[in-house]
Design a protein around this motif. Structure first.
Motif, PDB file in Angstrom:
ATOM      1  N   PRO A 354      23.185 -21.717  56.177  1.00  0.00           N
ATOM      2  CA  PRO A 354      21.767 -21.360  56.360  1.00  0.00           C
ATOM      3  C   PRO A 354      20.839 -22.518  55.997  1.00  0.00           C
ATOM      4  CG  PRO A 354      22.629 -20.397  54.339  1.00  0.00           C
ATOM      5  CD  PRO A 354      23.807 -20.999  55.040  1.00  0.00           C
ATOM      6  N   ARG A 355      19.704 -22.576  56.678  1.00  0.00           N
ATOM      7  CA  ARG A 355      18.651 -23.539  56.343  1.00  0.00           C
ATOM      8  C   ARG A 355      17.595 -22.783  55.540  1.00  0.00           C
ATOM      9  NH1 ARG A 355      17.796 -26.915  61.995  1.00  0.00           N
ATOM     10  NH2 ARG A 355      20.003 -27.220  62.480  1.00  0.00           N
ATOM     11  N   LEU A 356      17.470 -23.102  54.279  1.00  0.00           N
ATOM     12  CA  LEU A 356      16.621 -22.358  53.363  1.00  0.00           C
ATOM     13  C   LEU A 356      15.452 -23.220  52.909  1.00  0.00           C
ATOM     14  CD1 LEU A 356      19.553 -20.865  51.260  1.00  0.00           C
ATOM     15  CD2 LEU A 356      18.358 -19.804  53.187  1.00  0.00           C
ATOM     16  N   CYS A 360      18.992 -27.348  52.374  1.00  0.00           N
ATOM     17  CA  CYS A 360      19.765 -27.355  53.613  1.00  0.00           C
ATOM     18  C   CYS A 360      21.051 -28.101  53.297  1.00  0.00           C
ATOM     19  CB  CYS A 360      19.013 -28.002  54.759  1.00  0.00           C
ATOM     20  SG  CYS A 360      18.606 -29.734  54.512  1.00  0.00           S
ATOM     21  N   PRO A 383      21.573 -17.451  50.215  1.00  0.00           N
ATOM     22  CA  PRO A 383      20.174 -17.286  49.805  1.00  0.00           C
ATOM     23  C   PRO A 383      20.043 -16.200  48.742  1.00  0.00           C
ATOM     24  CG  PRO A 383      20.552 -16.219  51.912  1.00  0.00           C
ATOM     25  CD  PRO A 383      21.842 -16.895  51.555  1.00  0.00           C
ATOM     26  N   SER A 385      16.996 -14.309  45.855  1.00  0.00           N
ATOM     27  CA  SER A 385      15.579 -13.969  45.792  1.00  0.00           C
ATOM     28  C   SER A 385      14.770 -15.132  45.228  1.00  0.00           C
ATOM     29  CB  SER A 385      15.389 -12.723  44.919  1.00  0.00           C
ATOM     30  OG  SER A 385      15.841 -12.974  43.593  1.00  0.00           O
ATOM     31  N   ASP A 387      13.446 -17.624  46.657  1.00  0.00           N
ATOM     32  CA  ASP A 387      13.825 -18.904  47.272  1.00  0.00           C
ATOM     33  C   ASP A 387      14.912 -19.648  46.504  1.00  0.00           C
ATOM     34  OD1 ASP A 387      12.249 -18.571  49.423  1.00  0.00           O
ATOM     35  OD2 ASP A 387      10.777 -20.104  48.925  1.00  0.00           O
ATOM     36  N   ARG A 388      15.554 -18.985  45.563  1.00  0.00           N
ATOM     37  CA  ARG A 388      16.678 -19.634  44.888  1.00  0.00           C
ATOM     38  C   ARG A 388      17.873 -19.665  45.845  1.00  0.00           C
ATOM     39  NH1 ARG A 388      18.526 -16.520  40.787  1.00  0.00           N
ATOM     40  NH2 ARG A 388      17.721 -14.781  42.006  1.00  0.00           N
ATOM     41  N   VAL A 389      18.801 -20.579  45.595  1.00  0.00           N
ATOM     42  CA  VAL A 389      19.953 -20.734  46.473  1.00  0.00           C
ATOM     43  C   VAL A 389      21.213 -20.876  45.625  1.00  0.00           C
ATOM     44  CG1 VAL A 389      19.573 -23.234  46.612  1.00  0.00           C
ATOM     45  CG2 VAL A 389      20.957 -22.102  48.345  1.00  0.00           C
ATOM     46  N   ASP A 421      22.802 -10.657  42.368  1.00  0.00           N
ATOM     47  CA  ASP A 421      21.961 -11.634  41.660  1.00  0.00           C
ATOM     48  C   ASP A 421      22.337 -11.753  40.191  1.00  0.00           C
ATOM     49  OD1 ASP A 421      20.053 -13.595  41.884  1.00  0.00           O
ATOM     50  OD2 ASP A 421      18.593 -12.274  42.834  1.00  0.00           O
ATOM     51  N   GLU A 706       9.961  -8.981  49.400  1.00  0.00           N
ATOM     52  CA  GLU A 706       9.687 -10.066  50.343  1.00  0.00           C
ATOM     53  C   GLU A 706       9.036  -9.498  51.592  1.00  0.00           C
ATOM     54  OE1 GLU A 706      13.066 -12.366  51.393  1.00  0.00           O
ATOM     55  OE2 GLU A 706      13.360 -13.211  49.397  1.00  0.00           O
TER      56      GLU A 706
END
Length: 714
Positions: A354-356, A360, A383, A385, A387-389, A421, A706
Motif C-alpha cells: 500500500p501507498r500510505l 511507501c 495501515p 489508525s 496514519d501510523r504504519v 492495534d 476516519e
C-alpha cells in the motif's frame, strides 16, 4: 560393497556406478563405463550390467553395474558360457538377445543384452534389465546397439580388456563425456542440463550451435540454446512438429538424422530451404532425446562449416542424446514442481504494497537458488489508525511446503492482530503462542515495527531477527544496536520494546538473514556490505518528485541492493527478503489537539474546537458530521469512562478524529430497542465514519474515526 578407493584407486567413482571389489578401473575406464550405463537409463531400465569376455576362463566377468542391478551384482559377477541367460546368449549368437522373466533375481520383467563386438569377435556384453515384461521397441534396440558399439571401442581403458582401435580425439571425447555425465548428474534445472551439454559436447566436436527442444502437444518448444540468435529461435519455437519435417522424422522414428552440408539439407527437406542461410550453419546432428522409452524432445548439435560424421562420432552423439534426454526429463519434473511451489509462495506474499501518507515501500523476495523449492521468508506493510504504519518481516526456519504454509499462517495472524492495534511486544507474544501450537519443532524470526508520523517514533520488537537499518536524508546509514529476543517458538514473553526517533524523512530497511549471511560470508561482513551499498545509492530515493516516482526509486534501490549482495543468487541455499520503506513525518500544521474538562461541558467545547479547526483547514463540508462524532465520543467518556479527556484532529488523505480517556474499558455497539432512550451512540459513530476503532496505550485508550476528505479539498 568395497569402498570407492578400493575399486578405483584414487579416482572418484562416477555417480550411480558400482564396481566389483576385484575390479581396478582407471579414470578413463570408469568414465567409459559410466557413460555406457547411464545412457541405458533413458530406456526406463531398472539397471544395467557391463561384462567383459575372458576367453581363457570361458567366462563373462562383471566390470560395472548401475541402478537396482547393483543389488544383484553378486549373482552376475561371473557367468560361464554354459549358462542359459541373456548375456551368454548374446555372446554366443553375436547379436541382440531378449529373454523375458527374472532369471537371476534382478526384480525386472526381462533382460535385453547386446554383445560388444571387437575386431575378432565379441569382447563383452551390455545387458539392460527392463522394468516391464514387454520387449524393447525397435528404436530402443537400435539405441542400445549404438551404446554398445561406442562402449566396445573404448574397453581398452579397462585393464585386461582386448586392445581396441581408437583415435586421440576419441580419447579426449571420452574424457569430456565423463565430465558431461558428472555435470548432468549435478544439473537440477532444464537450463542447467542444456548448459552442461554446451560446455561438454560442443568443444570436443568443434560445434558452433546447440538447441534443445521438448515436444509437447504436437509442438516443439525451445528449452535453451547456444550459438543462435533470438530471432532465429523465435521462428522455430512453438512450431508444430508436422511443420518441421526433420523434427517429424526424428520424433516419429526415434533415430538421429545427420546432415553434412547445406546442399544436403535443402535436398532432403526442400520445405526448409531458408533454414541453413538463416541459421548460418552448414552441418547438423539432429538427435532424439529418449526417456522412459519415448522421445521427449530433440537435441540439435550444429556446425558453421560442412563436415562429415564418422561412425564413431555418430555412435557417440547418439549415446549422448540418451544421457541428455534422461537428465532433461528429471529436470523438467523439478522445473514444474519448482514453478508450482514458487507460485504458492508468491500467493502467500502481498501482491502489492500500500501507498500510505506516512510511508511507501518496495520489496524483493528471492527463493533459494538450488535444491530448495519454497521457504518461509515473508514481509508486509499494514495501515493503522492515525496514519501510523506497521512494517513486518519474518523468516520461518527451514525450507519446503510446510514452512511456506507456516509462513502463510503467521502472515494472516499478523494482519488480524494488527487490526486490533496492539503494541509490537504483545503482538509477538501472541505469535509465539501460535508457533508453539503449530509444532514443537517450528521456529521463526520476526520483526514488527510501528511508525507514528506525528511523534516520528518507531516502536519495534524483535524475535530472533536482525535489527533494521536506518538511512538518513544526508546519506548517513545507521544500524541501531538492539538486542533481539529468542525466535518465536523458543521465546519466553514478554518481548522487549525498542523505540527509535527517526528524522522527518528516512528509509527503514528490513531484511532476512539470507540477504546478508551465507556459507561464504559472515553476518557482520554482509551487514557492512549492505550499509556500504545503501550509503552509495540511497540518495536518489529522497529526490523523487511524486508518489509514483517514490515507488520506482525504491524499487530500483531494492534491485541494486539485491544485485550487490546476491550477485549469484541462483546458487544460494537460503531464501532472502528485503523491504525498504520511505517514512515521512506529518506536518505539525496538519495536527490539532486539545485537553477537555472532565464534565458535561466537554462535549460543547469539543464541537467548538472542531468547528474552528475545520474552518481553518477549509473543510467546512465535514464540520457538521465531525462535530457530531466528537460530541458522541466525548459524551461516552463522560458517561462510561474517566478522564483526562483529550481531543485530536489529524488531516491527511482522510480526516481522523480521536478522543482519548483514562479508562481501559472496551466500547461496544449495543442493539437498542425501539423504546430505549439511549444506547445508539456508537451505532451513529459507525454510520457516519468510514472506519472507526479503539486502541490502547499505557494510560488508557483512544477511540478514533476516519472520514474521506473531498477531492477538491484534498
Amino acid at each position: 560393497m568395497a569402498s570407492t578407493a578400493a575399486r578405483a584407486g584414487s579416482h572418484p567413482q562416477p555417480p550411480g556406478l558400482s564396481f566389483p571389489a576385484a575390479s581396478h578401473t582407471t579414470r578413463h575406464g570408469a568414465e567409459t563405463l559410466a557413460i555406457a550405463l547411464r545412457a541405458t537409463e533413458c530406456l526406463d531400465a531398472r539397471g544395467a550390467f557391463l561384462h567383459r569376455w575372458d576367453p581363457a576362463a570361458r567366462r563373462l566377468r562383471l566390470l560395472a553395474s548401475s541402478g537396482s542391478a547393483t543389488e544383484s551384482a553378486e549373482a552376475w559377477t561371473e557367468l560361464s558360457d554354459g549358462l542359459d541367460v541373456a548375456p551368454v546368449r548374446a555372446l554366443r549368437r553375436g547379436h541382440y538377445t531378449w529373454v523375458a522373466g527374472d532369471s537371476l533375481g534382478t526384480g525386472g520383467g526381462g533382460v535385453a543384452a547386446v554383445p560388444l563386438l571387437g575386431a575378432e569377435g565379441p569382447i563383452g556384453v551390455l545387458s539392460v534389465i527392463t522394468a516391464g515384461p514387454g520387449e524393447p521397441e525397435e528404436a530402443q534396440r537400435s539405441f542400445l546397439r549404438s551404446v554398445a558399439g561406442w562402449a566396445a571401442a573404448r574397453l581398452d581403458d579397462v585393464p585386461g580388456a582386448p586392445p581396441g582401435r581408437r583415435s586421440a580425439a576419441g580419447s579426449e571425447r571420452t574424457v569430456q563425456m565423463g565430465k558431461l555425465t558428472s555435470a548432468l548428474a549435478e544439473a537440477v534445472t532444464s537450463r542447467e542440463v542444456v548448459q552442461a551439454v554446451a560446455a561438454h559436447v560442443m568443444p570436443p566436436f568443434g560445434a558452433d550451435g546447440l538447441i534443445v527442444w521438448v515436444f509437447e502437444s504436437g509442438r516443439q518448444h525451445v528449452v535453451d540454446s547456444a550459438g543462435y540468435t533470438k530471432e532465429f529461435l523465435t521462428r522455430l519455437d512453438g512450431l508444430a512438429v508436422t511443420d518441421y519435417p526433420v523434427a517429424a522424422d526424428v520424433f516419429g522414428t526415434c533415430t538421429p538424422r545427420f546432415i553434412e552440408s547445406a546442399a544436403e539439407y535443402r535436398r532432403r527437406y526442400p520445405a526448409l530451404k531458408p533454414i541453413p542461410a538463416a541459421s548460418q550453419k552448414n552441418a547438423w546432428a539432429f538427435l532424439p532425446m529418449i526417456a522412459s522409452g519415448k522421445a521427449i524432445g530433440m537435441c540439435l548439435v550444429s556446425f558453421a562449416r560442412q563436415r562429415s560424421f564418422s561412425d564413431e562420432e555418430r555412435t557417440l552423439l547418439t549415446a549422448l542424446s540418451g544421457l541428455v534426454g534422461q537428465s532433461l526429463a528429471r529436470a523438467r519434473l523439478y522445473d514444474v514442481e519448482h514453478a508450482q511451489a514458487q507460485d504458492l509462495q508468491r500467493g502467500l506474499l502481498p501482491r502489492t504494497l500500500p501507498r500510505l501518507p506516512a510511508a511507501c515501500a518496495a520489496a524483493r523476495y528471492l527463493p533459494a537458488g538450488r535444491g530448495q523449492q519454497v521457504g518461509g521468508d515473508w514481509y508486509d506493510v499494514l495501515p493503522l489508525s492515525a496514519d501510523r504504519v506497521a512494517l513486518v518481516i519474518g523468516d520461518v526456519m527451514g525450507h519446503g511446503t510446510p514452512e511456506a504454509a507456516t509462513m502463510g499462517q503467521l502472515r494472516t495472524a499478523v494482519r488480524t492482530l494488527a487490526d486490533l492495534d496492539i503494541p509490537p511486544a504483545e503482538l509477538l507474544s501472541r505469535l509465539n503462542d501460535l508457533v508453539r501450537e503449530l509444532s514443537e519443532d517450528s521456529y521463526a524470526t520476526c520483526l514488527y515495527a510501528v511508525f507514528d508520523p506525528i511523534t516520528r517514533v518507531c516502536t519495534l520488537s524483535l524475535a530472533g531477527h536482525p535489527p533494521p537499518v536506518v538511512v538518513h536524508p544526508d546519506g548517513t546509514v545507521h544500524k541501531p544496536d538492539l538486542a533481539a529476543d529468542p525466535p518465536l517458538g523458543a521465546a519466553e514473553p514478554p518481548f522487549e520494546t525498542h523505540q527509535i526517533v527517526l528524522p522527518e524523512e528516512s528509509l527503514l530497511v528490513l531484511y532476512t538473514d539470507g540477504l546478508v549471511e551465507s556459507a561464504t560470508r559472515f553476518l557482520d561482513q554482509g551487514l557492512a556490505r549492505l550499509r556500504q551499498v545503501l550509503a552509495q545509492h540511497a540518495e536518489s530515493a529522497f529526490t523523487s518528485c511524486d508518489e509514483d516516482d517514490d515507488v520506482r526509486r525504491l524499487d530500483d534501490l531494492c534491485e541494486t541492493v539485491i544485485s550487490a549482495l546476491l550477485p549469484d543468487h541462483d546458487r544460494t541455499n537460503d531464501d532472502a527478503a528485503l523491504l525498504i520503506a520511505r517514512v515521512r513525518a506529518i506536518s505539525p500544521g496538519d495536527v490539532a489537539s486539545w485537553l477537555l474538562p472532565d464534565n458535561p461541558r466537554a462535549a460543547k467545547q469539543a464541537r467548538e474546537h472542531v468547528h474552528a479547526q475545520l474552518a481553518a483547514w477549509d473543510l467546512d463540508e465535514l464540520a457538521v458530521t465531525t462535530e457530531l462524532l466528537a460530541s458522541e465520543l466525548v459524551g461516552n467518556v463522560i458517561r462510561h469512562a474517566k478522564g483526562p479527556i483529550r481531543l485530536r484532529l489529524l488531516r491527511s488523505r482522510s480526516l481522523t478524529c480521536e478522543v482519548y480517556d483514562g479508562s481501559l474499558s472496551t466500547p461496544r455497539i449495543r442493539h437498542a430497542a425501539h423504546t430505549d432512550e439511549g444506547g445508539r451512540g456508537l451505532q451513529l459513530v459507525a454510520a457516519l465514519s468510514k472506519r472507526w476503532g479503539t486502541r490502547y496505550h499505557h494510560e488508557g485508550k483512544c477511540i478514533w474515526t476516519e472520514q474521506d476528505i473531498p477531492h477538491h479539498a484534498a
